[in-house]
Design an enzyme around this catalytic site. Structure first.
Site, short mmCIF file in Angstrom:
data_model
loop_
_atom_site.label_atom_id
_atom_site.label_comp_id
_atom_site.label_asym_id
_atom_site.label_seq_id
_atom_site.Cartn_x
_atom_site.Cartn_y
_atom_site.Cartn_z
N LYS A 1 44.00 8.24 71.98
CA LYS A 1 43.61 6.96 72.57
C LYS A 1 43.19 5.98 71.46
O LYS A 1 42.55 6.38 70.50
CB LYS A 1 42.41 7.23 73.50
CG LYS A 1 42.05 6.12 74.42
CD LYS A 1 40.90 6.52 75.33
CE LYS A 1 39.58 6.48 74.59
NZ LYS A 1 38.40 6.66 75.42
N LYS B 1 37.46 2.48 69.18
CA LYS B 1 36.69 1.83 68.13
C LYS B 1 36.05 2.85 67.19
O LYS B 1 35.61 2.51 66.11
CB LYS B 1 35.66 0.86 68.70
CG LYS B 1 34.81 1.39 69.82
CD LYS B 1 34.02 0.26 70.49
CE LYS B 1 33.71 0.63 71.94
NZ LYS B 1 33.35 -0.50 72.76
N LYS C 1 33.24 14.22 73.18
CA LYS C 1 32.21 13.55 72.38
C LYS C 1 31.22 14.53 71.78
O LYS C 1 30.70 14.29 70.70
CB LYS C 1 31.47 12.53 73.24
CG LYS C 1 32.30 11.28 73.51
CD LYS C 1 31.43 10.12 73.93
CE LYS C 1 32.29 8.87 74.13
NZ LYS C 1 31.57 7.83 74.84
P1 TYM Z 1 34.04 1.95 77.04
O1 TYM Z 1 32.99 1.11 76.44
O2 TYM Z 1 34.54 3.14 76.28
O3 TYM Z 1 35.31 1.07 77.39
C1 TYM Z 1 35.22 -0.09 78.19
C2 TYM Z 1 36.46 -0.22 79.04
O4 TYM Z 1 37.62 -0.25 78.22
C3 TYM Z 1 38.54 0.74 78.65
N1 TYM Z 1 39.24 1.30 77.48
C4 TYM Z 1 40.56 1.46 77.42
N2 TYM Z 1 41.55 1.18 78.29
C5 TYM Z 1 42.82 1.46 77.92
N3 TYM Z 1 43.14 2.00 76.71
C6 TYM Z 1 42.19 2.30 75.80
N4 TYM Z 1 42.52 2.81 74.60
C7 TYM Z 1 40.82 2.03 76.14
N5 TYM Z 1 39.64 2.19 75.49
C8 TYM Z 1 38.68 1.74 76.34
C9 TYM Z 1 37.69 1.80 79.33
O5 TYM Z 1 38.45 2.55 80.25
C10 TYM Z 1 36.63 0.96 80.00
O6 TYM Z 1 37.07 0.49 81.26
N6 TYM Z 1 31.61 4.76 80.37
C11 TYM Z 1 32.23 3.47 80.18
C12 TYM Z 1 31.31 2.30 80.44
C13 TYM Z 1 30.59 2.30 81.74
C14 TYM Z 1 31.14 1.99 83.02
C15 TYM Z 1 30.06 2.09 83.96
C16 TYM Z 1 32.42 1.64 83.45
C17 TYM Z 1 29.26 2.59 81.93
N7 TYM Z 1 28.95 2.44 83.26
C18 TYM Z 1 30.25 1.87 85.30
C19 TYM Z 1 32.60 1.40 84.82
C20 TYM Z 1 31.53 1.51 85.73
C21 TYM Z 1 32.72 3.40 78.74
O7 TYM Z 1 32.23 4.08 77.88
O8 TYM Z 1 33.62 2.41 78.53
#
Ligand code: TYM
Length: 340
Positions: free
Chosen positions: A202, A205, A118
């Site tokens: 991956k 969005k 990032k």
């Molecule tokens: P974020 O917002 O990027 O994504 C949310 C969830 O979606 C999953 N995900 C995917 N899974 C499979 N294939 C993909 N292409 C894909 N893109 C996204 C992510 O693995 C995630 O589970 N840091 C985290 C948010 C967060 C969090 C937490 C998660 C903040 N605090 C505490 C768990 C526990 C994030 O940016 O997810």
């Protein structure tokens, strides 16, 4: 000694309210969140504090927060039986994150691959929030002493760091069982959904090409068109999973198909093995449209009443605070802060 606030099974997971929900979010996380309701006590969070580690336009952040909340409910998250709220409405996350900034080591954070991705080439210009992002993630989970965290595969490294932070806190203050050592739940046939244009990237969005992803709000025509145009190779589908090795794009489409159907990759190949993509793609489009179409429609319906969404998030945050406050009091006591 186990503290009174320790529970056996509590789920926490989060999602950033930064734009369209994608099929990756749905298959990697949200669908599992829905299935785990009832089995665990669940806390699901729109992580707006994480979102601002990269600049967000205020009006868009507000709109996206309501949109993602509507998306989660449309997918089947029940905010009455579980807790659904936005992170900034419970300040306990930010306080515990500060304590964790003092527990986690620079060397640990320097190893985080997501920060490197990032921040890009110009690391000096990344926000310090982006660097300590995983500490806030650990705080999100541990401020509730959650035990299980359902996520997609890309979050695995952050959860390992959360385990290290919990362990170091417990050791440093000699409270062996204070924070639980969390278990990641990485479930289903599509734990890492890849771009439709490039099987090595991956699905995200933030990808500049909208053709690379399926958004939860895409029309039936858009979904079908994106699948039709998805990159593939010239060979027919194999009958067994080994035959997908080295065929990243084929592997991705088969994983998506299996996950949407709720079967294993082997079971899916038992049905589609031997078919050409020209025959398989319309099958995949049909399953995708049938699964996602009603969700998009329900999301639009919920978005007609933003005041109701705000009410749900408010109520969720009150319930979240009721769980985190006694835990944070214990933390302050352990650290040695004077409190009334
Ligand atoms: P974020 O917002 O990027 O994504 C949310 C969830 O979606 C999953 N995900 C995917 N899974 C499979 N294939 C993909 N292409 C894909 N893109 C996204 C992510 O693995 C995630 O589970 N840091 C985290 C948010 C967060 C969090 C937490 C998660 C903040 N605090 C505490 C768990 C526990 C994030 O940016 O997810």
């Amino acid at each position: 000694m186990t503290s009174a606030t320790n529970v056996e099974r509590r789920i926490f997971s989060g999602i950033q309210p930064t734009g369209n929900l994608t099929l990756g979010n749905y298959l990697g996380a949200i669908r599992n969140w829905v299935n785990l309701q009832g089995e665990y006590e669940c806390i699901y969070c729109l992580v707006d504090l994480h979102a601002i580690t990269l600049f967000q336009d205020p009006a868009e952040l507000r709109r996206n927060t309501r949109e993602v909340a509507a998306g989660l409910m449309a997918c089947g998250i029940d905010p009455k039986a579980n807790i659904l709220f936005n992170q900034s409405q419970n300040q306990d996350h930010a306080e515990l994150a500060w304590h964790f900034n003092c527990v986690a080591r620079m060397g640990w954070l320097n190893r985080m691959t997501q920060f490197k991705e990032k921040a890009g080439k110009n690391r000096e210009n990344a926000s310090t929030g982006l660097f300590v992002y995983p500490n806030l993630m650990a705080a999100d989970i541990l401020v509730y002493k959650a035990t299980h965290v359902p996520v997609g595969d890309d979050q695995k490294q952050h959860l390992e760091l959360a385990r290290d932070i919990a362990q170091k806190f417990n050791n440093d203050w000699d409270k062996p069982d204070f924070f639980p050592i969390i278990e990641p739940l990485i479930l289903g046939a599509a734990t890492r959904v890849m771009s439709l244009r490039d099987g090595s990237k991956k699905m995200s969005k933030s990808d500049p090409s909208d053709m690379s992803r399926i958004n939860m709000t895409d029309s039936e025509d858009a979904i079908a068109q994106k699948i039709r145009k998805a990159k593939t190779d010239p060979d027919a589908l194999p009958s067994e999973a080994e035959g997908l090795e080295g065929r990243a794009e084929a592997q991705n489409l088969v994983n998506i198909y299996a996950a949407l159907r709720g079967v294993t990759v082997d079971a899916a190949l038992g049905e589609i093995g031997g078919k050409q993509f020209s025959e398989f793609k319309p099958m995949l489009a049909e399953v995708a449209v049938t699964s996602l179409g009603p969700i998009g429609a329900e999301m639009q319906r919920l978005l007609q009443d933003p005041a109701e969404i705000d009410r749900v998030l408010n109520e969720g945050s009150e319930r979240a605070r009721a769980l985190s406050q006694p835990i944070l009091r214990e933390v302050r006591e352990i650290i040695g802060f004077v409190q009334g």
